[in-house]
Motif scaffolding. Structure first.
Motif, PDB file in Angstrom:
ATOM      1  N   LEU A  34       0.812  -1.217   0.000  1.00  0.00           N
ATOM      2  CA  LEU A  34       0.000   0.000   0.000  1.00  0.00           C
ATOM      3  C   LEU A  34       0.847   1.271   0.000  1.00  0.00           C
ATOM      4  O   LEU A  34       0.327   2.359   0.183  1.00  0.00           O
ATOM      5  N   GLY A  35       2.147   1.114  -0.179  1.00  0.00           N
ATOM      6  CA  GLY A  35       3.027   2.275  -0.182  1.00  0.00           C
ATOM      7  C   GLY A  35       3.504   2.702   1.187  1.00  0.00           C
ATOM      8  O   GLY A  35       3.981   3.815   1.370  1.00  0.00           O
ATOM      9  N   VAL A  36       3.404   1.810   2.175  1.00  0.00           N
ATOM     10  CA  VAL A  36       3.891   2.099   3.526  1.00  0.00           C
ATOM     11  C   VAL A  36       5.320   1.577   3.618  1.00  0.00           C
ATOM     12  O   VAL A  36       5.560   0.390   3.449  1.00  0.00           O
ATOM     13  N   SER A  37       6.247   2.483   3.876  1.00  0.00           N
ATOM     14  CA  SER A  37       7.667   2.116   3.853  1.00  0.00           C
ATOM     15  C   SER A  37       8.214   1.678   5.206  1.00  0.00           C
ATOM     16  O   SER A  37       9.249   1.019   5.264  1.00  0.00           O
ATOM     17  N   ALA A  38       7.550   2.054   6.284  1.00  0.00           N
ATOM     18  CA  ALA A  38       8.054   1.715   7.617  1.00  0.00           C
ATOM     19  C   ALA A  38       6.909   1.782   8.617  1.00  0.00           C
ATOM     20  O   ALA A  38       5.884   2.428   8.379  1.00  0.00           O
ATOM     21  N   CYS A  39       7.099   1.123   9.732  1.00  0.00           N
ATOM     22  CA  CYS A  39       6.187   1.218  10.872  1.00  0.00           C
ATOM     23  C   CYS A  39       7.077   1.282  12.103  1.00  0.00           C
ATOM     24  O   CYS A  39       7.378   0.269  12.732  1.00  0.00           O
ATOM     25  N   VAL A  64       7.789  14.085  15.250  1.00  0.00           N
ATOM     26  CA  VAL A  64       6.760  14.092  14.207  1.00  0.00           C
ATOM     27  C   VAL A  64       7.247  14.948  13.045  1.00  0.00           C
ATOM     28  O   VAL A  64       7.478  16.148  13.215  1.00  0.00           O
ATOM     29  N   PRO A  65       7.402  14.357  11.863  1.00  0.00           N
ATOM     30  CA  PRO A  65       7.836  15.145  10.703  1.00  0.00           C
ATOM     31  C   PRO A  65       6.865  16.298  10.428  1.00  0.00           C
ATOM     32  O   PRO A  65       5.650  16.175  10.641  1.00  0.00           O
ATOM     33  N   ALA A  66       7.396  17.399   9.938  1.00  0.00           N
ATOM     34  CA  ALA A  66       6.607  18.620   9.736  1.00  0.00           C
ATOM     35  C   ALA A  66       5.374  18.404   8.863  1.00  0.00           C
ATOM     36  O   ALA A  66       4.309  18.947   9.142  1.00  0.00           O
ATOM     37  N   GLU A  67       5.475  17.648   7.819  1.00  0.00           N
ATOM     38  CA  GLU A  67       4.366  17.461   6.878  1.00  0.00           C
ATOM     39  C   GLU A  67       3.526  16.214   7.177  1.00  0.00           C
ATOM     40  O   GLU A  67       2.640  15.863   6.401  1.00  0.00           O
ATOM     41  N   ALA A  68       3.798  15.562   8.286  1.00  0.00           N
ATOM     42  CA  ALA A  68       3.083  14.324   8.620  1.00  0.00           C
ATOM     43  C   ALA A  68       1.664  14.619   9.068  1.00  0.00           C
ATOM     44  O   ALA A  68       1.381  15.655   9.674  1.00  0.00           O
ATOM     45  N   ALA A  69       0.765  13.678   8.795  1.00  0.00           N
ATOM     46  CA  ALA A  69      -0.547  13.681   9.438  1.00  0.00           C
ATOM     47  C   ALA A  69      -0.324  13.143  10.851  1.00  0.00           C
ATOM     48  O   ALA A  69       0.526  12.283  11.069  1.00  0.00           O
ATOM     49  N   LEU A  70      -1.077  13.672  11.803  1.00  0.00           N
ATOM     50  CA  LEU A  70      -0.901  13.258  13.198  1.00  0.00           C
ATOM     51  C   LEU A  70      -2.234  12.857  13.797  1.00  0.00           C
ATOM     52  O   LEU A  70      -3.186  13.639  13.782  1.00  0.00           O
ATOM     53  N   SER A  86     -15.881   5.119  13.187  1.00  0.00           N
ATOM     54  CA  SER A  86     -15.711   3.690  12.915  1.00  0.00           C
ATOM     55  C   SER A  86     -14.332   3.451  12.314  1.00  0.00           C
ATOM     56  O   SER A  86     -13.671   4.376  11.827  1.00  0.00           O
ATOM     57  N   SER A  87     -13.927   2.204  12.316  1.00  0.00           N
ATOM     58  CA  SER A  87     -12.651   1.849  11.698  1.00  0.00           C
ATOM     59  C   SER A  87     -12.651   2.206  10.214  1.00  0.00           C
ATOM     60  O   SER A  87     -11.624   2.620   9.666  1.00  0.00           O
ATOM     61  N   GLU A  88     -13.799   2.065   9.564  1.00  0.00           N
ATOM     62  CA  GLU A  88     -13.900   2.414   8.143  1.00  0.00           C
ATOM     63  C   GLU A  88     -13.647   3.906   7.916  1.00  0.00           C
ATOM     64  O   GLU A  88     -12.972   4.293   6.961  1.00  0.00           O
ATOM     65  N   ARG A  89     -14.198   4.766   8.798  1.00  0.00           N
ATOM     66  CA  ARG A  89     -14.005   6.222   8.653  1.00  0.00           C
ATOM     67  C   ARG A  89     -12.549   6.603   8.926  1.00  0.00           C
ATOM     68  O   ARG A  89     -11.996   7.477   8.268  1.00  0.00           O
ATOM     69  N   ILE A  90     -11.929   5.931   9.891  1.00  0.00           N
ATOM     70  CA  ILE A  90     -10.517   6.191  10.163  1.00  0.00           C
ATOM     71  C   ILE A  90      -9.690   5.782   8.950  1.00  0.00           C
ATOM     72  O   ILE A  90      -8.793   6.518   8.511  1.00  0.00           O
ATOM     73  N   ALA A  91      -9.992   4.624   8.374  1.00  0.00           N
ATOM     74  CA  ALA A  91      -9.272   4.161   7.182  1.00  0.00           C
ATOM     75  C   ALA A  91      -9.452   5.138   6.024  1.00  0.00           C
ATOM     76  O   ALA A  91      -8.492   5.403   5.279  1.00  0.00           O
ATOM     77  N   GLU A  92     -10.650   5.681   5.874  1.00  0.00           N
ATOM     78  CA  GLU A  92     -10.876   6.679   4.814  1.00  0.00           C
ATOM     79  C   GLU A  92      -9.954   7.882   5.000  1.00  0.00           C
ATOM     80  O   GLU A  92      -9.353   8.360   4.042  1.00  0.00           O
ATOM     81  N   ARG A  93      -9.863   8.367   6.241  1.00  0.00           N
ATOM     82  CA  ARG A  93      -8.984   9.507   6.537  1.00  0.00           C
ATOM     83  C   ARG A  93      -7.541   9.185   6.187  1.00  0.00           C
ATOM     84  O   ARG A  93      -6.846   9.964   5.547  1.00  0.00           O
ATOM     85  N   VAL A  94      -7.079   8.020   6.621  1.00  0.00           N
ATOM     86  CA  VAL A  94      -5.699   7.621   6.350  1.00  0.00           C
ATOM     87  C   VAL A  94      -5.481   7.482   4.846  1.00  0.00           C
ATOM     88  O   VAL A  94      -4.448   7.904   4.315  1.00  0.00           O
ATOM     89  N   GLY A  95      -6.455   6.934   4.156  1.00  0.00           N
ATOM     90  CA  GLY A  95      -6.358   6.810   2.705  1.00  0.00           C
ATOM     91  C   GLY A  95      -6.245   8.155   2.014  1.00  0.00           C
ATOM     92  O   GLY A  95      -5.467   8.324   1.069  1.00  0.00           O
ATOM     93  N   VAL A  96      -6.985   9.140   2.492  1.00  0.00           N
ATOM     94  CA  VAL A  96      -6.903  10.501   1.934  1.00  0.00           C
ATOM     95  C   VAL A  96      -5.512  11.070   2.165  1.00  0.00           C
ATOM     96  O   VAL A  96      -4.913  11.654   1.255  1.00  0.00           O
ATOM     97  N   TRP A  97      -4.971  10.896   3.361  1.00  0.00           N
ATOM     98  CA  TRP A  97      -3.621  11.402   3.647  1.00  0.00           C
ATOM     99  C   TRP A  97      -2.588  10.704   2.777  1.00  0.00           C
ATOM    100  O   TRP A  97      -1.691  11.334   2.227  1.00  0.00           O
ATOM    101  N   LYS A 139       1.107  12.506   1.833  1.00  0.00           N
ATOM    102  CA  LYS A 139       1.695  12.837   3.131  1.00  0.00           C
ATOM    103  C   LYS A 139       2.896  11.907   3.332  1.00  0.00           C
ATOM    104  O   LYS A 139       2.796  10.714   3.087  1.00  0.00           O
ATOM    105  N   PRO A 140       4.034  12.437   3.760  1.00  0.00           N
ATOM    106  CA  PRO A 140       5.209  11.580   3.900  1.00  0.00           C
ATOM    107  C   PRO A 140       5.116  10.596   5.062  1.00  0.00           C
ATOM    108  O   PRO A 140       5.793   9.572   5.072  1.00  0.00           O
ATOM    109  N   ALA A 141       4.268  10.926   6.035  1.00  0.00           N
ATOM    110  CA  ALA A 141       4.186  10.076   7.224  1.00  0.00           C
ATOM    111  C   ALA A 141       2.831  10.229   7.898  1.00  0.00           C
ATOM    112  O   ALA A 141       2.159  11.254   7.754  1.00  0.00           O
TER     113      ALA A 141
END
Length: 163
Positions: free
Chosen positions: A34-39, A67-73, A85-96, A101-103
């Protein structure tokens, strides 16, 4: 996008640390597609200041320093939203993610909670309900939600949601 969990305190060896590690590893393995480079996980030492507001301010400075300057937090705080809901959180993360967003950083405060500096910087403030939970469990739950978010974005069957 890089995932980063910044938490005050260090989990000792034991079941909470094992479970947190398991969800982190699962998120990283699935996230690659999904394009996630690290956790990554950053454990911030608890402040030794005498007054709670001073402890919160010191911990906030340390959290925000990672926290990187341009990261979503996303900040987990007892005063946060528990109605998403988990679905709404996933939607937000998907938008970022789709906005390049770099992180995505996730902040968990110490025993005294989060300072307003972190809450103000946060793009989303969440809570796991009204109950007070141990920080080790919050860390496990936050990492499980990261993994669940990625499974939703990937269309993976882990998350079954409502029919």
């Amino acid at each position: 996008m890089r995932l980063l969990l910044v938490a005050v305190g260090r989990l000792k060896n034991g079941p909470e640390r094992d479970l947190a590690t398991r969800y982190r590893e699962r998120a990283l393995a699935l996230g690659k597609s999904l394009g996630v480079s690290a956790c990554d996980l950053v454990e911030i030492p608890e402040s030794r200041a005498r007054r709670a507001p001073d402890r919160c301010a010191e911990e906030a400075a340390a959290i925000l320093g990672h926290v990187p300057a341009e990261a979503a937090l996303i900040a987990y705080d007892e005063r946060g939203r528990s109605d998403l809901s988990s679905e709404r959180i996933a939607e937000r993360v998907g938008v970022w993610r789709d906005a390049s967003k770099p992180a995505l950083a996730i902040a968990i405060g110490g025993a005294d909670g989060l300072d307003d500096a972190v809450r103000t910087r946060a793009d989303l403030i969440l809570a796991f309900g009204a109950a007070t939970l141990p920080h080790g469990l919050v860390r496990v739950l936050a990492l499980e939600q990261v993994y669940r978010t990625l499974t939703i974005l990937a269309g993976h069957p882990y998350h079954r949601g409502e029919p």
